[in-house]
Design an enzyme around this catalytic site. Structure first.
Site, PDB file in Angstrom:
ATOM      1  N   LYS A  48       0.822  -1.218   0.000  1.00  0.00           N
ATOM      2  CA  LYS A  48       0.000   0.000   0.000  1.00  0.00           C
ATOM      3  C   LYS A  48       0.858   1.271   0.000  1.00  0.00           C
ATOM      4  O   LYS A  48       0.621   2.190  -0.792  1.00  0.00           O
ATOM      5  CB  LYS A  48      -0.943  -0.023   1.211  1.00  0.00           C
ATOM      6  CG  LYS A  48      -1.811   1.222   1.379  1.00  0.00           C
ATOM      7  CD  LYS A  48      -3.028   0.945   2.235  1.00  0.00           C
ATOM      8  CE  LYS A  48      -2.675   0.303   3.557  1.00  0.00           C
ATOM      9  NZ  LYS A  48      -1.879   1.186   4.449  1.00  0.00           N
ATOM     10  N   THR A  63       4.005   1.518  -0.854  1.00  0.00           N
ATOM     11  CA  THR A  63       4.736   1.523  -2.117  1.00  0.00           C
ATOM     12  C   THR A  63       3.870   2.076  -3.246  1.00  0.00           C
ATOM     13  O   THR A  63       4.327   2.903  -4.053  1.00  0.00           O
ATOM     14  CB  THR A  63       5.191   0.084  -2.455  1.00  0.00           C
ATOM     15  OG1 THR A  63       6.006  -0.405  -1.390  1.00  0.00           O
ATOM     16  CG2 THR A  63       5.973   0.034  -3.754  1.00  0.00           C
ATOM     17  N   ARG A  94       2.397   8.549   6.992  1.00  0.00           N
ATOM     18  CA  ARG A  94       2.709   8.465   8.417  1.00  0.00           C
ATOM     19  C   ARG A  94       4.194   8.184   8.616  1.00  0.00           C
ATOM     20  O   ARG A  94       4.861   7.648   7.746  1.00  0.00           O
ATOM     21  CB  ARG A  94       1.899   7.340   9.078  1.00  0.00           C
ATOM     22  CG  ARG A  94       0.421   7.584   9.143  1.00  0.00           C
ATOM     23  CD  ARG A  94      -0.295   6.409   9.776  1.00  0.00           C
ATOM     24  NE  ARG A  94      -0.179   5.201   8.966  1.00  0.00           N
ATOM     25  CZ  ARG A  94      -0.470   3.981   9.398  1.00  0.00           C
ATOM     26  NH1 ARG A  94      -0.868   3.803  10.642  1.00  0.00           N
ATOM     27  NH2 ARG A  94      -0.368   2.939   8.602  1.00  0.00           N
ATOM     28  N   LYS A 121       7.938  -5.821  10.465  1.00  0.00           N
ATOM     29  CA  LYS A 121       7.998  -5.223   9.130  1.00  0.00           C
ATOM     30  C   LYS A 121       9.414  -4.892   8.681  1.00  0.00           C
ATOM     31  O   LYS A 121       9.759  -5.030   7.521  1.00  0.00           O
ATOM     32  CB  LYS A 121       7.141  -3.947   9.092  1.00  0.00           C
ATOM     33  CG  LYS A 121       5.654  -4.221   9.227  1.00  0.00           C
ATOM     34  CD  LYS A 121       4.834  -2.942   9.218  1.00  0.00           C
ATOM     35  CE  LYS A 121       4.770  -2.342   7.839  1.00  0.00           C
ATOM     36  NZ  LYS A 121       3.835  -1.204   7.780  1.00  0.00           N
ATOM     37  N   ALA A 130      -3.431   1.978  13.157  1.00  0.00           N
ATOM     38  CA  ALA A 130      -4.769   1.917  12.568  1.00  0.00           C
ATOM     39  C   ALA A 130      -5.634   0.823  13.168  1.00  0.00           C
ATOM     40  O   ALA A 130      -6.850   0.853  13.018  1.00  0.00           O
ATOM     41  CB  ALA A 130      -4.674   1.727  11.061  1.00  0.00           C
ATOM     42  N   PHE A 152      -3.671  -0.159   7.143  1.00  0.00           N
ATOM     43  CA  PHE A 152      -4.305  -1.458   6.966  1.00  0.00           C
ATOM     44  C   PHE A 152      -5.399  -1.403   5.890  1.00  0.00           C
ATOM     45  O   PHE A 152      -5.272  -0.667   4.922  1.00  0.00           O
ATOM     46  CB  PHE A 152      -4.827  -1.990   8.300  1.00  0.00           C
ATOM     47  CG  PHE A 152      -3.732  -2.235   9.312  1.00  0.00           C
ATOM     48  CD1 PHE A 152      -2.596  -2.948   8.959  1.00  0.00           C
ATOM     49  CD2 PHE A 152      -3.826  -1.744  10.602  1.00  0.00           C
ATOM     50  CE1 PHE A 152      -1.573  -3.178   9.887  1.00  0.00           C
ATOM     51  CE2 PHE A 152      -2.806  -1.968  11.528  1.00  0.00           C
ATOM     52  CZ  PHE A 152      -1.689  -2.685  11.171  1.00  0.00           C
ATOM     53  N   PHE A 193       3.083  -8.834  -9.437  1.00  0.00           N
ATOM     54  CA  PHE A 193       4.262  -9.661  -9.160  1.00  0.00           C
ATOM     55  C   PHE A 193       4.650 -10.415 -10.434  1.00  0.00           C
ATOM     56  O   PHE A 193       3.790 -10.712 -11.272  1.00  0.00           O
ATOM     57  CB  PHE A 193       3.975 -10.650  -8.023  1.00  0.00           C
ATOM     58  CG  PHE A 193       4.073 -10.033  -6.652  1.00  0.00           C
ATOM     59  CD1 PHE A 193       5.127 -10.354  -5.807  1.00  0.00           C
ATOM     60  CD2 PHE A 193       3.121  -9.120  -6.210  1.00  0.00           C
ATOM     61  CE1 PHE A 193       5.226  -9.779  -4.539  1.00  0.00           C
ATOM     62  CE2 PHE A 193       3.211  -8.547  -4.949  1.00  0.00           C
ATOM     63  CZ  PHE A 193       4.272  -8.878  -4.109  1.00  0.00           C
ATOM     64  N   TRP A 235       6.932  -0.916  -7.789  1.00  0.00           N
ATOM     65  CA  TRP A 235       8.025  -1.510  -7.020  1.00  0.00           C
ATOM     66  C   TRP A 235       9.238  -1.743  -7.932  1.00  0.00           C
ATOM     67  O   TRP A 235      10.379  -1.474  -7.551  1.00  0.00           O
ATOM     68  CB  TRP A 235       7.564  -2.840  -6.401  1.00  0.00           C
ATOM     69  CG  TRP A 235       8.593  -3.487  -5.533  1.00  0.00           C
ATOM     70  CD1 TRP A 235       8.818  -3.281  -4.198  1.00  0.00           C
ATOM     71  CD2 TRP A 235       9.564  -4.457  -5.953  1.00  0.00           C
ATOM     72  NE1 TRP A 235       9.857  -4.063  -3.757  1.00  0.00           N
ATOM     73  CE2 TRP A 235      10.337  -4.790  -4.814  1.00  0.00           C
ATOM     74  CE3 TRP A 235       9.862  -5.079  -7.164  1.00  0.00           C
ATOM     75  CZ2 TRP A 235      11.382  -5.718  -4.859  1.00  0.00           C
ATOM     76  CZ3 TRP A 235      10.900  -6.000  -7.212  1.00  0.00           C
ATOM     77  CH2 TRP A 235      11.645  -6.314  -6.074  1.00  0.00           C
TER      78      TRP A 235
END
Length: 558
Positions: free
Chosen positions: A73, A75, A96, A107, A275, A303, A384, A412
């Site tokens: 998200k 990214t 954020r 993460k 969140a 999220f 992907f 990405w």
């Protein structure tokens, strides 16, 4: 095939001097406070300057429920802003700040990924400009003043068993969730049960991110309820005369942080409430400042759309008089197959049956945005390499049945160039007229507001309330807090309050076990399931992989 890590890509970049980035917003060196060459704070008083009455387009990025397969998200948010810049649009991305808890926990970093990152990545993920330390200090100053007041006579008549304010630190440490302090005799305070929350779950963080300026922040801080008296009268930070000193600690932190993407798009990275506990959005000041200086602003909510986006729209937009012009809903084929029951290690295999079974999770989030909130949306499939044409076609056809287009995002791997298809659809959506409808009205009873979220957003049959929650709802109603918006504390992994229930479940209820007031933030928190305000580290935390060499080069952030 081997890929460079996020930190390797970030460290190979040649960032622009932050003064050059500021000049893209017509900001001079006098308008910013430099934190080295690549970071700066921007005075929020610039919001008072006339910007000619222009109205920026606001784009919200949200997602399906997160899975171990990853959705991308942040990214996508960053890559879309770079794509808009490539298309000639004056753009700012507003994000954020990462919390140290997840950085060292699961993460490992939260500044985007691949060729869609904000930099300096290491600084943003670690201490950055010290905002979170200031917020933790303000939280703990209030805690110290509360216990000091009790120690020196307790003139306000605080009931030691009804203290609600907890200490905070920006680290995952389960050992501090519940504790006894004040041990060691009379000179060391009053012995009582206490505990720590992670800083991003602190009400100070939520109030900080919803404040419109320093005066509003001080007012919000003064309203924070820290305890109750023996006859259930709330005691506030204002009554302890703590709010002025707390605001003084936050004076510089309140100024938004200006950094840049890998492609030089200006980025405001500021504030960071969780969140799944708090409201999960960057600061109101940063969002409004971005809209003041740019024509397009891309921001995100934490999220899935059941948590961050719902709170962004029902809490932040309502309080700050904002309305997104378009919403991006991020998903991956891999994550949808995971929702369809495929094990993580098997996600690279084509599986149309599992994809069809997992797709309803995405479709529910689409319906929430387009049919509940009535906002225009696009589904961004974070592509992907092993996604097959048949899988992508299935996602597109199912979304188009709901009247929503799908755009492939390859940011990405390709940065802004890989987001141009998505950016063009976003531009088209922002030019359509739209209105924002809320899930509930503020003057509805507390139970009705919670039930509305459970039914409309989660797809629950109803909301159940424990006796303790009902008692607290009755008390909060009598105290006059029943007109506040609702901030649901719920697992991010499921539309239900059980993190193991994936997809789009039906025939379930949401159980609310506790309701508490965050009077400074200006909302009620309804806690469901096993949600915790102080996370713990996993068996193998990301911290084990993070290191620094003799030259000061950090490795292991990903």
């Amino acid at each position: 095939m081997s890929f460079k890590s996020d930190i390797e890509i970030a460290q190979e970049a040649t960032p622009q001097d932050i003064r050059e980035v500021a000049s893209k917003l017509n900001l001079t060196e006098n308008d910013i406070e430099l934190y080295g060459k690549y970071k700066a704070k921007v005075d929020y008083n610039l919001l008072k300057q006339d910007n000619g009455g222009k109205k920026a387009k606001l784009i919200l990025t949200t997602a399906i429920n997160p899975t171990p397969a990853g959705e991308g998200k942040t990214t996508t948010t960053i890559g879309t802003s770079d794509a808009l810049s490539r298309l000639g649009k004056k753009t700012i991305v507003a994000l954020r700040e990462p919390s140290l808890g997840p950085v060292f926990g699961v993460k490992g970093g939260a500044a985007g990924g691949g060729y869609a990152q904000v930099i300096p990545m290491e600084d943003i993920n670690l201490h950055f400009t010290g905002d979170f330390h200031a917020i933790g200090a303000a939280n703990n100053l209030l805690a110290a003043m509360l216990d000091n007041h009790i120690n020196h006579g307790n003139q306000l008549g605080i009931d030691n068993r009804k203290i609600t304010w907890r200490r905070a630190m920006d680290m995952n440490d389960r050992q501090l969730r519940n504790m006894v302090n004040g041990l060691g005799g009379k000179g060391n305070g009053i012995t009582r049960e206490d505990g720590f929350d992670i800083t991003v779950a602190s009400e100070v963080m939520a109030a900080f991110c919803l404040a419109s300026d320093i005066v509003d922040l001080k007012e919000r801080l003064s309203k924070i309820i820290v305890a109750y008296t023996k006859d259930d009268k709330p005691v506030t930070a204002g009554e302890l005369n703590a709010h002025g000193a707390m605001a003084a600690l936050l004076k510089d932190a309140l100024k938004p942080n200006l950094v840049q993407t890998l492609e030089g798009t200006p980025a405001f990275v500021h504030g960071g409430p969780f969140a799944n506990i708090a409201h999960g959005c960057n600061s109101v000041i940063a969002t409004k400042m971005a809209m003041h200086f740019a024509d397009y602003v891309v921001t995100e909510a934490g999220f899935g759309a059941d948590l961050g986006a719902e709170k962004f729209l029902d809490i932040k937009c309502r309080m700050a008089d904002l309305k997104p012009d378009a919403v991006i809903i991020v998903a991956t084929v891999r994550a949808l197959k995971y929702n369809g029951g495929v094990a993580k290690q098997d996600l690279n295999q084509e599986n149309l049956e599992a994809l069809e079974k997992g797709l309803p999770n995405l479709l529910k989030h689409v319906e929430n945005i387009t049919q509940v909130f009535k906002l225009p949306a696009v589904v961004a499939i974070n592509k992907f390499p092993l996604d097959t044409e048949a899988e992508l076609t299935l996602v597109k056809s199912k979304c188009q049945e709901l009247g929503v287009n799908v755009a492939l995002s390859e940011v990405w791997a390709k940065g802004g160039e890989g987001g141009e298809e998505l950016a063009k659809e976003v531009i088209r959506l922002t030019e359509q007229p739209s209105t924002l409808e809320y899930v509930y009205e503020l003057d509805a009873p507390i139970k009705d507001k919670i039930t509305a979220i459970a039914q409309k957003i989660y797809g629950a049959d109803n909301a159940d309330f424990t006796p303790a929650a009902l008692k607290e709802i009755d008390r909060l109603t009598k105290l006059g807090f029943d007109k506040l918006p609702i901030c649901m504390a719920k697992t991010q992994y499921s539309l239900t309050d059980n993190q193991n229930v994936l997809g789009r479940p039906t025939g379930f209820n949401i159980t609310v076990r506790q309701v508490k007031v965050s009077a400074g933030a200006g909302f009620l928190v309804a806690l469901t399931g096993e949600i915790m305000t102080m996370p713990g580290l996993p068996k193998v935390p990301s911290a084990e992989k993070i290191d620094v060499d003799e030259s000061g080069v950090i490795t292991g952030l990903f």
